[in-house]
Design an enzyme around this catalytic site. Structure first.
Site, mmCIF file in Angstrom:
data_model
loop_
_atom_site.group_PDB
_atom_site.id
_atom_site.type_symbol
_atom_site.label_atom_id
_atom_site.label_comp_id
_atom_site.label_asym_id
_atom_site.label_seq_id
_atom_site.Cartn_x
_atom_site.Cartn_y
_atom_site.Cartn_z
ATOM 1 N N HIS A 1 5.413 -70.843 57.363
ATOM 2 C CA HIS A 1 5.715 -72.065 56.625
ATOM 3 C C HIS A 1 7.201 -72.370 56.581
ATOM 4 C CE1 HIS A 1 1.593 -71.708 54.508
ATOM 5 N NE2 HIS A 1 1.516 -72.366 55.650
ATOM 6 N N CYS B 1 12.253 -75.288 63.431
ATOM 7 C CA CYS B 1 10.929 -74.787 63.827
ATOM 8 C C CYS B 1 10.698 -75.011 65.324
ATOM 9 C CB CYS B 1 9.836 -75.460 63.008
ATOM 10 S SG CYS B 1 9.722 -74.795 61.333
ATOM 11 N N GLU C 1 -2.081 -75.536 61.849
ATOM 12 C CA GLU C 1 -2.848 -74.291 61.998
ATOM 13 C C GLU C 1 -2.638 -73.669 63.372
ATOM 14 O OE1 GLU C 1 -3.903 -72.876 59.491
ATOM 15 O OE2 GLU C 1 -4.087 -74.509 58.047
HETATM 16 ZN ZN LIG Z 1 -0.127 -72.985 56.768
HETATM 17 ZN ZN LIG Z 2 10.116 -76.604 60.034
#
Ligand SMILES: [Zn+2]
Ligand SMILES: [Zn+2]
Lengths: 161, 455
Positions: free
Chosen positions: A125, A153, A116
């Site tokens: 996501h 990410c 979060e």
């Molecule tokens: Zn999420």
């Molecule tokens: Zn990722």
């Protein structure tokens, strides 16, 4: 019991973090028909208690959360915003009819908090099921993922911090 | 980086729009939300979407109406119906009408996540497909000549081959089949492409004017010759001269033309200087030159000079499979020219275009589309935008059959069936429908009257 969290957050986001005083749950957040709490209302409430020097704030709550379109949410965040909330209601083994297990609960909580907070930094996501930014629609998926960002990410996060 | 999948949310409840948009945004989708069907259709027309999430119960247009309309505009667009428990039945109905799925409010996160993921994964495949289709389109397009039909592909192969050579080319085809485009294509892919392409229509001008047009004239050569004028042969030097409607040329002009082709030099009218030119001649006609030769209306020697390579351009009715490609091409062209956002032609209109006989060929089709684009009030072409000639064939057929009062009933039946068959391009099912008889009866009557499908 929650003191592991600030360290974990510092490790992932490279910002210092601390635990604030408890706040109450506003009555208006409760939906009688659904017997759940509106996470959007709770986010608003959290924002009111945010210290001025805080970059982000995340609330931990024990009641079951919902947003109007979904039967439930594990948590909610303002994408690119300031506040987030995570409920431990469905993270507990008891919810699934199993004996309580604090170790498992805290592991799940750590993942959801990082997830979060990731949203508040603008992360969306990720398709990698092991990545903390993977969308978990069930407890099983939370257990599958790790509490850290996948390689791509991590790169995106670096550019957002 | 990959483009974000785009989702349009249509729901009349503000809270649903907000919470769904926020939640979908967390997954990195590009989300927009509107509160009614009309706005939704506006968005569908304006932009490309990967998914429509539509609430079933709405004032005005309900979810199913929105889905129908959206699918008319974008056939492949996946639509997921949002419904509450009391209206699950209607949602199931929506599935039958082509909804991808329905989800019941409030959604189980696992369920909606799965539905959306599947659609997006599928959409990526579809996108690759669209890309493939565009590739095909490019392949079927040579300059402005469009056609994937075997006949047109053969023509294009010939165009490419003769372009490399210097030989004289005769292009034969009905009017409106695009003979000049073929000539231009040959020129522009030939070594002469940097030099001029000059076109003359031999039918448009009387004999003397045509001669001066072709060869030019000196000052004072005749009453109106107030100054020296170069003819098309001179202007086309090192390039290509396109002689359209060459079958309409007078005997005298034919003789002059033959001389130039043989000697590669000529004099301006009223002039004495011999002018040497290097011109490739491409001629075109909608007449059967061979027949004119037999009738001694066209010089045989000139015919053989012009007809070194002959390209036959098929009439549009013999390459109906090219109609959709052509329509798309003209739609884009005139949509841009008229600053209109016409995006597509609907199925009914296309069906009418496919079965019409196109006596005026591609040019007629082009005119029909241009007119349709100009008159269109929506952002697509439907049957309303098509002229009566294209639409009303079967009815007119009926009128013309009965107009002759000296026919027997059998003769009228025969003629009428034959014309309906022609109008429907021998689509037996459609013809039987129009005639209101079953297919077996129609087959029997075709046999009885010895009707045959044109080759
Ligand atoms: Zn999420
Ligand atoms: Zn990722």
């Amino acid at each position: 019991m929650l003191c592991f969290l600030p360290k974990k957050i510092e490790m992932r986001f490279d910002y210092s973090s601390e635990i604030l005083e408890k706040i109450g749950i506003p009555e208006r957040a409760f939906d009688l028909k659904r017997n759940q709490y509106s996470s959007t209302q709770i986010l608003r409430n959290i924002l009111e208690f945010t210290p001025e020097n805080a970059l982000k704030i995340i609330g931990l709550i024990s009641v079951d959360l919902y947003i109007p379109v979904l039967t439930f949410v594990f948590g909610q965040a303002q994408l690119n915003g300031k506040a987030a909330v995570v409920s431990i209601h469905r993270l507990r083994q008891e919810y699934y009819g199993l004996p309580p297990n604090n170790r498992i609960l805290l592991k799940r909580l750590g993942k959801e908090v990082i997830h979060e907070l990731g949203h508040t930094f603008g992360m969306v996501h990720c398709w990698d099921t092991r990545c903390v930014m993977h969308f978990s629609n069930s407890i099983r998926e939370i257990d599958v993922k790790e509490d850290k960002f996948c390689e791509s990410c991590s790169k995106i996060l670096l550019s957002k911090l | 980086m990959k483009e974000k999948p785009r989702i349009l949310v249509v729901d009349d409840e503000l809270i649903i729009r907000q919470s769904l948009s926020d939640w979908l945004a967390e997954s990195g989708y590009e989300v927009e939300a509107v509160e009614d069907g009309f706005k939704a259709i506006g968005e569908v027309k304006k932009k490309k979407w990967d998914l429509l999430l539509v609430d079933l119960k709405m004032q005005g247009m309900d979810g199913i109406d929105v889905m129908r309309e959206a699918k008319r505009i974008s056939k492949e667009l996946p639509v997921v119906i949002i419904t509450g428990y009391p209206t699950v039945d209607s949602a199931v109905q929506a599935m039958k009408e082509g909804a991808y799925d329905y989800i019941v409010k409030p959604f189980n996160p696992e369920e909606i996540d799965l539905v959306i993921r599947n659609i997006i994964a599928h959409q990526n495949l579809v996108k690759e497909n669209i890309y493939l289709r565009q590739e095909l389109k490019r392949r079927y397009q040579f300059k402005d000549i469009i056609g994937k039909s075997r006949k047109m592909q053969e023509v294009l192969v010939l165009v490419k081959t003769v372009a490399k050579s210097n030989s004289t080319v005769l292009i034969q085809g009905e009017s409106g089949t695009g003979k000049e485009l073929i000539a231009r294509a040959i020129h522009s892919t030939s070594p002469r492409s940097k030099c001029p392409f000059v076109a003359v229509s031999c039918a448009a001008l009387p004999e003397t004017l045509l001669e001066s047009e072709l060869f030019g004239h000196e000052k004072g050569a005749f009453t109106n010759a107030i100054s020296l004028r170069k003819g098309k042969f001179e202007l086309a030097d090192k390039g290509t001269l396109f002689l359209d409607e060459v079958g309409d040329m007078s005997q005298n002009t034919q003789a002059d033309l033959l001389r130039v082709l043989e000697e590669r030099e000529f004099r301006r009218i009223g002039g004495s200087e011999l002018i040497k030119v290097d011109v490739r001649v491409i001629s075109a006609t909608n007449k059967e030159l061979e027949k004119l030769v037999k009738e001694e209306k066209f010089r045989e020697d000139l015919y053989y000079r012009l007809n070194v390579v002959c390209i036959q351009v098929p009439p549009l009715r013999e390459r109906r499979e090219d109609i959709p490609l052509l329509v798309e091409h003209f739609l884009t062209k005139y949509s841009i020219e008229n600053k209109k956002g016409i995006e597509f032609i609907d199925e009914d209109a296309l069906r009418l275009l496919m079965r019409y006989n196109w006596p005026g060929n591609v040019r007629e089709l082009e005119n029909v589309i241009e007119r349709a684009v100009v008159v269109a009030k929506k952002d697509f072409i439907g049957p309303d935008e098509l002229p009566p000639s294209v639409k009303g064939k079967p009815k007119e057929v009926l009128k013309s059959s009965v107009a002759d009062h000296n026919l027997s009933l059998q003769e009228i039946e025969k003629r009428h069936i034959s014309q309906v068959l022609e109008a429907t391009n021998w689509n037996i099912k459609e013809a039987a429908n129009i005639l209101k008889i079953d297919r077996t009866t129609l087959y029997n009557k075709i046999k009885k009257y010895k009707l045959t499908k044109p080759a």
